[in-house]
Design a protein around this motif. Structure first.
Motif, PDB file in Angstrom:
ATOM      1  N   LEU A   1      16.097  -2.274 -40.185  1.00  0.00           N
ATOM      2  CA  LEU A   1      14.860  -1.804 -39.569  1.00  0.00           C
ATOM      3  C   LEU A   1      13.693  -1.755 -40.551  1.00  0.00           C
ATOM      4  O   LEU A   1      12.658  -1.149 -40.254  1.00  0.00           O
ATOM      5  CB  LEU A   1      15.086  -0.422 -38.952  1.00  0.00           C
ATOM      6  CG  LEU A   1      16.096  -0.376 -37.796  1.00  0.00           C
ATOM      7  CD1 LEU A   1      16.284   1.037 -37.291  1.00  0.00           C
ATOM      8  CD2 LEU A   1      15.669  -1.287 -36.653  1.00  0.00           C
TER       9      LEU A   1
ATOM     10  N   TRP B   1      10.590  -3.261 -39.044  1.00  0.00           N
ATOM     11  CA  TRP B   1      10.095  -2.362 -37.990  1.00  0.00           C
ATOM     12  C   TRP B   1       9.379  -1.160 -38.601  1.00  0.00           C
ATOM     13  O   TRP B   1       8.317  -0.744 -38.127  1.00  0.00           O
ATOM     14  CB  TRP B   1      11.267  -1.907 -37.121  1.00  0.00           C
ATOM     15  CG  TRP B   1      10.912  -0.837 -36.138  1.00  0.00           C
ATOM     16  CD1 TRP B   1      10.322  -0.987 -34.925  1.00  0.00           C
ATOM     17  CD2 TRP B   1      11.127   0.572 -36.308  1.00  0.00           C
ATOM     18  NE1 TRP B   1      10.148   0.229 -34.326  1.00  0.00           N
ATOM     19  CE2 TRP B   1      10.632   1.201 -35.144  1.00  0.00           C
ATOM     20  CE3 TRP B   1      11.678   1.343 -37.320  1.00  0.00           C
ATOM     21  CZ2 TRP B   1      10.687   2.587 -34.969  1.00  0.00           C
ATOM     22  CZ3 TRP B   1      11.738   2.722 -37.152  1.00  0.00           C
ATOM     23  CH2 TRP B   1      11.247   3.330 -35.995  1.00  0.00           C
TER      24      TRP B   1
ATOM     25  N   ILE C   1      15.145  -9.210 -36.228  1.00  0.00           N
ATOM     26  CA  ILE C   1      14.594  -8.028 -36.886  1.00  0.00           C
ATOM     27  C   ILE C   1      13.160  -8.254 -37.345  1.00  0.00           C
ATOM     28  O   ILE C   1      12.380  -7.308 -37.459  1.00  0.00           O
ATOM     29  CB  ILE C   1      15.482  -7.584 -38.070  1.00  0.00           C
ATOM     30  CG1 ILE C   1      15.602  -8.697 -39.127  1.00  0.00           C
ATOM     31  CG2 ILE C   1      16.850  -7.152 -37.584  1.00  0.00           C
ATOM     32  CD1 ILE C   1      16.321  -8.248 -40.389  1.00  0.00           C
TER      33      ILE C   1
ATOM     34  N   ILE D   1      15.267   1.896 -29.105  1.00  0.00           N
ATOM     35  CA  ILE D   1      16.292   1.875 -30.143  1.00  0.00           C
ATOM     36  C   ILE D   1      17.068   3.185 -30.065  1.00  0.00           C
ATOM     37  O   ILE D   1      16.464   4.247 -29.887  1.00  0.00           O
ATOM     38  CB  ILE D   1      15.637   1.722 -31.537  1.00  0.00           C
ATOM     39  CG1 ILE D   1      14.812   0.427 -31.591  1.00  0.00           C
ATOM     40  CG2 ILE D   1      16.692   1.699 -32.643  1.00  0.00           C
ATOM     41  CD1 ILE D   1      13.993   0.269 -32.862  1.00  0.00           C
TER      42      ILE D   1
END
Length: 777
Positions: A541, A544, A618, A630
């Motif tokens: 992540l 993100w 990703i 998520i």
């Protein structure tokens, strides 16, 4: 007698403690099952399929000089190829399905796909892989689609649930209301609230049953027409050009004919003896071709409601059919690896080619035919699509009569026809699919074998191949890589998509830890423990998090504010012990051992709060995803550094002197320590206890102690003032050499307690360790 758990302090000290007689289980409840997070690893080339090709179709745009080939794979993706002369160039990947893509059709400029994930998806065929709508009506795998060539709004879908739905694609693709309704896969797989879209997540909450409710009807009220009548699985569908006739078949061995405008059944045709796997209709809808697992191809006259011809061509199941535009000839393929061309009027048939894998689908393009097989490569064979009768001049043909294949071949005196073509005219290469895997004992490396026989070693915490051994024995390499080490199983894995899919479930995934030193983290304290799942999630992540902080920063800047402290949460493992700079930037620093590739990034598969699965690379996560997209436990771990309480992280054992040894008895009770504790730490403990004449004066109860990086550090205050003033510690004057044994076997200093228990003790009762003094020095 109860006991207290001694936490790891900020210096990274490891602790042992005495185990009480019973644990406190009062108030315990069975935890509900949380949503899983899966990440799919790809090899170096993401422009190629890595599993069998289930389906394909060709688009011939009127405004372009080149054609486009679309392929759908068991790797869960679709790809678009630009076909120009004899060249095929990769141009886009369509990634949103979370299971096999089973079929694909074109409806105008819309690309429609169906999958074993039970969904039908609509894409803009010439976009960069944007899914515009996900249709969730089926209850089981969706196996087949059918489209009306001259009516681009009508598409039918059928699957293993026995359901057949007829969709008005234009109505199904209408935008939903901007509310809290689900907007499926419109670029971000996001649950959008019209008042809060794009705001950063500042708090986490668990997803309860009240916000997990879902139904399969479309959120904007559209429902397809249902063709009800199948009692078993549907494997084949076909529609005429105008969308006025639909045929379906499956495991019931009959062909049903429907009016797709109303969903009403017109007739039922019987004749096949096994599952019907392929269907074709001519443009008018009068004639129907069917291929079956009984190895027969049949031609039906729907006006007369009967079979007018049978063609005995194949030796096994017929899985794929394609006809010439005039419906005069049929190309067929299936389980017997063979591609045949048959003249429907004369019944003359000829073997065009023999493939290395079973044929799953066919698509004509000009004078060639694209063949999809269970291999990840796609082949184009010469087909003389405009003048198919020319092919019969190039080889030996036979009469495809209505006899069974064995009897028909007997007429040919057992001769096997030679294929007209030995090699395809063009091939789009794929990556060999992973078909075998073995998780190694260190729980970070996985050994794989693919369809080409190549054996590779993957490091799953980085998603890369660290060794390519070539075509060697998988079993021998597995034995060679064996390590006597015991790490808890913190993930599960499968290769259904032709690559490694790593599944993380909470709280089990947080059960494995390693010392930072074993991960080669520079400057890390000796006793710093790294939770493998936590760092893996942080690596997955990372993009993100960066995008999320950018979104938060830009929004706060527009409000005249800086990034809030709530947005940048502190890490569970403080990086100030590794890096001198303890700024907010470092709170989300990814350790090198958990950095995933951005060249061939893994894809994440998980469910949103509505229970709808989604999939993205990703690097395509834009930071807008939050706890509705998520799993909250992942975000709680990554943003707040919180992981759920873990079980079985301790190992209970007894520590006694060897039989016949003169060494003093240090403790009478049972001890407990982290499972990853090394034997040399136990040696340190024995040394500490042996060099102190009166251990009770230390103020530390017998059986409960701390182990610091340096020998005896935790007990230094108990030493005499004179020894402290002189700077010479008693154990330095008379430090003995200690060996730790289990089952009369001397243990290596780097062995963990978990390894000793698994490979040396091998008994259900508590581990027993013995110590002895070897010599003085």
């Amino acid at each position: 007698m109860g006991f207290h758990i001694i936490p790891k302090n900020v210096q990274g000290t490891l602790a042992m403690h005495r185990v009480g007689s019973a644990g406190n289980t009062s108030g315990s409840t069975r935890p509900r099952r949380e949503k899983r997070l899966t990440y799919v690893l790809k090899d170096t080339d993401d422009t190629k399929h890595c599993a069998g090709i289930n389906c394909l179709t060709v688009l011939k745009p009127s405004s372009s000089s080149c054609d486009y080939l679309f392929t759908g794979s068991r790797d869960g993706t679709l790809k678009r190829w630009t076909i120009d002369d004899d060249e095929a160039r990769f141009s886009a990947t369509y990634e949103s399905h979370v299971d096999w893509v089973n079929d694909v059709v074109l409806a105008g400029n819309a690309l429609i796909s169906c999958s074993s994930d039970t969904t039908v998806k609509i894409w803009n065929s010439l976009s960069d892989g944007i899914c515009t709508r996900t249709l969730r009506q089926h209850s089981d795998y969706v196996i087949r689609l059918a489209a009306a060539e001259k009516n681009s709004n009508v598409v039918a879908s059928g699957g293993l649930g026995g359901e057949v739905f007829i969709w008005d694609i234009e109505a199904a693709a209408l935008p939903v209301a901007k509310s809290t309704d689900v907007i499926d896969d419109e670029g971000s797989n996001k649950l959008i609230n019209s008042g809060n879209y794009g705001l950063p997540m500042t708090s986490l909450r668990s997803v309860t049953s009240s916000n997990m409710s879902m139904n399969n009807t479309q959120s904007h009220g559209y429902n397809p027409t249902a063709a009800k009548g199948h009692k078993e699985s549907v494997y084949a569908l076909a529609m005429n050009d105008t969308g006025t006739i639909l045929v379906s078949g499956g495991t019931e061995k009959v062909i049903r004919v429907w009016d797709p405008r109303t969903g009403s059944k017109n007739m039922k045709l019987r004749g096949h003896n096994d599952n019907i796997r392929a269907l074709l209709l001519d443009s008018t809808g009068r004639f129907c071709l069917s291929g079956s697992s009984d190895s027969m191809i049949r031609l039906w006259d729907l006006g007369q409601q009967r079979c007018v011809h049978s063609y005995s061509v194949h030796t096994d199941s017929v899985w794929a059919l394609a006809s010439t535009p005039s419906f005069s000839h049929v190309y067929s393929g299936g389980r017997d690896l063979s591609l045949y061309l048959t003249d429907l009027s004369t019944r003359e048939s000829i073997l065009l080619s023999t493939n290395e894998q079973p044929i799953l689908q066919l698509a004509l393009q000009d004078d060639g035919i694209w063949v999809a097989t269970t291999d990840s490569s796609v082949h184009r064979w010469p087909a003389e699509g405009c003048y198919p009768q020319k092919v019969f001049q190039r080889g030996v043909s036979f009469l495809a009569g209505n006899l069974s294949f064995s009897r028909a071949r007997a007429v040919l005196e057992g001769s096997t026809p030679a294929p007209v073509y030995k090699d395809p005219s063009f091939t789009i290469k794929g990556i060999p699919a992973v078909v075998q895997h073995e998780i190694l004992n260190n729980r970070r490396h996985v050994l794989t074998k693919d369809t080409s026989g190549a054996v590779k070693l993957w490091e799953i915490t980085r998603g890369v191949v660290v060794e390519d051994y070539g075509k060697v024995s998988f079993e021998e390499k597995k034995k060679e890589l064996f390590e006597m080490v015991s790490i808890p199983a913190w993930f599960t894995m499968d290769t259904r998509l032709g690559s490694l899919s790593v599944h993380l479930d909470t709280p089990q995934c947080f059960s494995a830890e390693m010392y930072a030193a074993d991960l080669n983290i520079p400057g890390a304290p000796e006793d710093l423990k790294i939770n493998l799942a936590q760092e893996t999630l942080r690596g997955l992540l990372a993009h993100w998090i960066t995008k999320r902080r950018q979104r938060s920063g830009s929004q706060n800047s527009s409000n005249g504010e800086g990034i809030s402290g709530r947005d940048i949460s502190s890490r569970n493992i403080s990086l100030s012990r590794i890096d001198a700079d303890d700024s907010a930037e470092n709170h989300h620093l990814v350790l090198h051992a958990f950095e995933f590739s951005t060249v061939s990034p893994p894809s994440i598969i998980t469910e949103d709060s509505q229970g709808h699965s989604w999939r993205k690379k990703i690097t395509e996560l834009d930071g807008s995803q939050d706890e509705k997209d998520i799993p909250w436990w992942c975000l709680d771990c990554v943003l707040n550094g919180r992981i759920p309480p873990r079980e079985n992280t301790k190992c209970s054992f007894y520590l006694h002197p060897c039989e016949g040894s003169t060494a003093q008895v240090l403790t009478q009770g049972k001890l407990s320590a982290p499972r990853i504790l090394r034997v040399h730490k136990v040696v340190n403990y024995v040394l500490e206890k042996m060099v102190i004449d009166r251990p009770h004066e230390s103020g530390i109860p017998d059986g409960q102690f701390g182990l610091a990086p340096g020998v005896g550090q935790s007990l230094l205050p108990s030493l005499s003032d004179s020894s402290l003033r002189s700077g010479i510690k008693p154990w330095q004057k008379r430090k003995p050499s200690i060996e730790i044994l289990c089952n009369n076997q001397v243990l290596l200093p780097d062995m963990s307690l978990a390894t000793v228990r698994t490979y040396i003790w091998k008994k259900p009762e508590d581990l027993v360790l013995n110590y002895r003094v070897v010599q003085n020095r």
